[in-house]
Write a protein that holds these residues in place. Structure first.
Motif, short mmCIF file in Angstrom:
data_model
loop_
_atom_site.label_atom_id
_atom_site.label_comp_id
_atom_site.label_asym_id
_atom_site.label_seq_id
_atom_site.Cartn_x
_atom_site.Cartn_y
_atom_site.Cartn_z
N UNK A 331 46.56 48.70 40.09
CA UNK A 331 45.69 49.06 41.21
C UNK A 331 46.15 48.36 42.48
N UNK A 332 45.74 48.91 43.59
CA UNK A 332 46.04 48.28 44.87
C UNK A 332 45.09 47.11 45.08
N UNK A 333 45.63 46.04 45.64
CA UNK A 333 44.83 44.84 45.91
C UNK A 333 43.71 45.20 46.89
N UNK A 334 42.50 45.17 46.41
CA UNK A 334 41.33 45.58 47.21
C UNK A 334 40.49 44.34 47.53
N UNK A 335 40.39 43.94 48.79
CA UNK A 335 39.61 42.74 49.13
C UNK A 335 38.16 42.81 48.66
N UNK A 336 37.56 44.01 48.73
CA UNK A 336 36.18 44.16 48.29
C UNK A 336 36.02 43.91 46.80
N UNK A 337 36.95 44.43 45.99
CA UNK A 337 36.89 44.22 44.54
C UNK A 337 37.13 42.75 44.20
N UNK A 338 38.11 42.14 44.88
CA UNK A 338 38.39 40.72 44.62
C UNK A 338 37.18 39.84 44.95
N UNK A 339 36.56 40.10 46.09
CA UNK A 339 35.41 39.29 46.47
C UNK A 339 34.23 39.55 45.55
N UNK A 340 33.97 40.82 45.23
CA UNK A 340 32.84 41.15 44.38
C UNK A 340 32.97 40.55 43.00
N UNK A 341 34.14 40.71 42.37
CA UNK A 341 34.35 40.11 41.05
C UNK A 341 34.27 38.59 41.11
#
Length: 458
Positions: A331-341
């Motif tokens: 997957x593409x590095x997604x800032x929203x996913x990183x922060x949410x997780x």
């Protein structure tokens, strides 16, 4: 130690939310003036129509005087204050209280609660409920009820044909009073509650956008570094050329010749470093911007290890009866996913007794991530409200700088960012004899890895 970026962002978000007064007035003076002009026009037309059109007799001059008082007040306010002025709560209460009193005086001259327009006393209370704190709205509602109560006894007779006087029984007035009071209370509570939820949600979403913007800026630093390297190449080339010319004109036995040689060598060294940086950014861009699911989870949990809580990451494809197992998602590095997780993992570590398990599974269609801990689990009384802003399982505590943590925004921000990435979130507690909270996240695989390069090696 927890990454200082998360702490800084939490403090920055808390400060931003602290500047938003969720109990303050949101009512502009211009809004009240416009509503009052509508009331003045409507009252004037109604009074004139009833008096001249229907021929009903009542103190017309007194009624027009009460209406003119509102018109004069509006003119004074328009001349004295700018249209964009926002009223403090106490002034908004005075303005709306005046509107209740003016309408009560007009009703007193035209039949009291027998007048069908008595229902309009609800309007100022409803405006207050949508824009003011609960205390202000309660005071205005109480004032409206008091005026309605007085109107059951003190009023001019209802305008009617003199040849057919209308005498309504007192019990009818009591019924009207009960209906009016019920309407005031219900609409006040309903409008205040819906207005409050809207304000809280808008402020929480603003905090979410602040966090996401910060994460995106951090994610874009690699591009900025490459741009800086490209722009610095030209002045460094100029320095090298000038240093070489200085070497030619400076005598070999001069002590300045060594300085010129050192200047040229160091400028060349800077060019080599910037060249490596540029080549790395260009060649390894896909390596940085895309990652496998396991690497993403390890990147998220790495900063939360070392706090006395064991954090395990397990990932595997969903077992198949036949055929080769599906490859791990990229997957593409997604800032929203990183922060949410990261926020969900941080919560699990905070409430766990000794361990946190993160299990990832995938097949050709769905990617699932489950975060579980061995703590006490979600409290039953707030489990159905988790994910709403300002709902928290933490106690309110103050840091050394005086700011309060535990506002309940963290889980809301994480949930919002993850849902924007296409995730569905389910919360539950473990069944006995085990205890702890379980958060399950599911994505459609094609949406999660949308934009990832097919050329990335698995």
């Amino acid at each position: 130690m927890v990454d200082s970026r998360s702490t800084d962002m939490a403090s920055e978000t808390g400060a931003a939310i602290g500047r938003l007064d969720i109990n303050g007035s949101r009512l502009r003076l211009q809004t009240i003036i416009r509503l009052r002009w509508v009331a003045v026009l409507g009252q004037t037309l109604t009074v004139l129509l009833v008096y001249f059109g229907l021929g009903f007799k009542f103190p017309l001059a007194a009624c027009l005087g009460v209406i003119a008082l509102s018109a004069c007040l509006n003119i004074v306010l328009q001349l004295a204050f700018p249209a964009s002025k926002r009223l403090l709560s106490r002034y908004a209460m005075l303005m709306l209280g005046y509107d209740i009193l003016q309408l009560a005086l007009l009703l007193c001259l035209t039949g009291g609660l027998q007048n069908p327009f008595a229902l309009l006393m609800v309007v100022p209370v409803a405006v207050s409920a949508a824009t003011q704190p609960l205390g202000i709205t309660s005071a205005l509602a109480g004032f409206a009820v008091l005026c309605a109560s007085l109107l059951t006894r003190f009023y001019w007779p209802l305008p009617w044909n003199q040849s057919e006087p209308l005498q309504l029984p007192f019990m009818y007035l009591i019924g009207n009073w009960t209906a009016l009071v019920s309407c005031i209370v219900f609409i006040a509570l309903y409008a205040w509650r819906t207005g409050q939820e809207t304000r809280v949600m808008s402020e929480a979403l603003a905090a979410t956008e602040l966090i996401l913007a910060r994460e995106q800026k951090l994610s874009e630093l690699d591009g900025m570094a490459a741009a800086a390297a490209h722009k610095l190449g030209t002045p460094l080339s100029t320095i090298v050329v000038i240093a070489r010319e200085l070497e030619r004109v400076i005598p070999e036995d001069s002590p300045m010749r060594e300085d010129a040689q050192l200047l040229r060598s160091q400028a060349l060294r800077c060019r080599e470093i910037l060249g490596e940086l540029t080549r790395y950014t260009g060649e390894a861009d896909e390596v940085f911007s895309t990652m496998r699911l396991t690497h993403l989870l390890e990147d998220v949990v790495d900063q939360y290890r070392g706090f006395g809580v064991e954090v395990k990451v397990r990932s595997e494809p969903v077992p198949k009866r036949t055929g080769e197992p599906s490859q791990e998602p990229v997957m593409r590095r997604n800032p929203g996913v990183l922060y949410g997780l990261g926020n969900l993992v941080e919560n699990a570590v905070d409430f766990a007794r000794s361990k946190v398990d993160i299990d990832a599974q995938w097949d050709e269609d769905v990617v699932s991530v489950t975060i579980s801990d061995d703590g006490d689990g979600f409290p039953a009384n707030i489990m159905s409200h988790l994910g709403e802003p300002y709902v928290t399982t933490r106690g309110m505590s103050q840091t050394d700088d005086g700011r309060e943590h535990g506002m309940g925004l963290g889980f809301f921000i994480a949930k919002t960012l993850l849902e924007r990435s296409g995730a569905s979130i389910q919360l539950r507690n473990r069944t006995g004899p085990e205890s702890g909270a379980v958060i399950n996240l599911k994505w459609q695989r094609d949406r999660l890895q949308a934009g990832a390069s097919a050329s990335v090696q698995l």
